[in-house]
Design a protein around this motif. Sequence first.
Motif: not given
Length: 233
Positions: A66-80
């Motif tokens: 849940x806490x990882x969800x506040x990483x930078x948008x770019x990193x999250x988009x890459x993961x998705x």
Amino acid sequence: MKGEQNGEARIPRHVAIIMDGNGRWAKRRFLPRGAGHRAGMNRMIPLVEHIFTRGVKFVTLYALSTENLSRPKEELEGLFALLREYFFDCTEKLKRKGIRLKIIGERNLLPEDIALLIERGETETASGESGTLFIAVAYGSRQEIVRAANKALASAGEITAETLSEAMDTGDAPDPDLLIRTGKETRLSNFLLWQSAYTELYFSDKMFPAFENKDFDRALADYAKRNRRFGKV
Ligand code: IPE
Ligand code: IPE
Ligand code: MG
């Protein structure tokens, strides 16, 4: 404890893994963090297959907190994007092997198309009887405990250790026997806090993309030597 394995059992029934260290693995190679996540994904798939061949029945992987969800948008988009790329093939593989897939965590926090992919993966593999793979995505253990407590209260009218265990996202799975964390850190980072009351912990210095099947076997050999007392003498 739920599904207590006595001191004699040498193969853990349930193994949980905190797949940490993708970013540092990439950084050491002067690569972007996203390359580390891709390498992690490429390691995860054969590792899971290997674990089931060792006789383990339940595997729980920590992929995104849940806490990882506040990483930078770019990193999250890459993961998705990685999930979108790999999920279908993974599901097909699991289905062929008779492994039931279940995603734990709060999928309403994920993009809608990912939540749909997950649902389809779960339905497709629902009849698998050889083993269960839980993947924790948008997962936080404290959040899970609060959700489970409310659920137990609403359906059973009472919170006991048993009703709470059953209301957890891991449902009727036995508690993990062995929890492995890669990536050198020695903490739980909000993972399976309730379920791991008597779990054997194993920490590896290897970053997850470099954690090989033989490293897993080393952890198994270490587990086999331990004496689980569960508070008894
Ligand atoms: C684990 O690797 C994967 C996720 C949390 C998504 P990290 O991304 O935490 O990698 P490090 O810890 O920064 O090396
Ligand atoms: C834990 O790793 C979460 C996953 C591996 C998915 P983190 O990298 O988020 O943990 P901290 O921040 O080092 O505690
Ligand atoms: Mg990390």
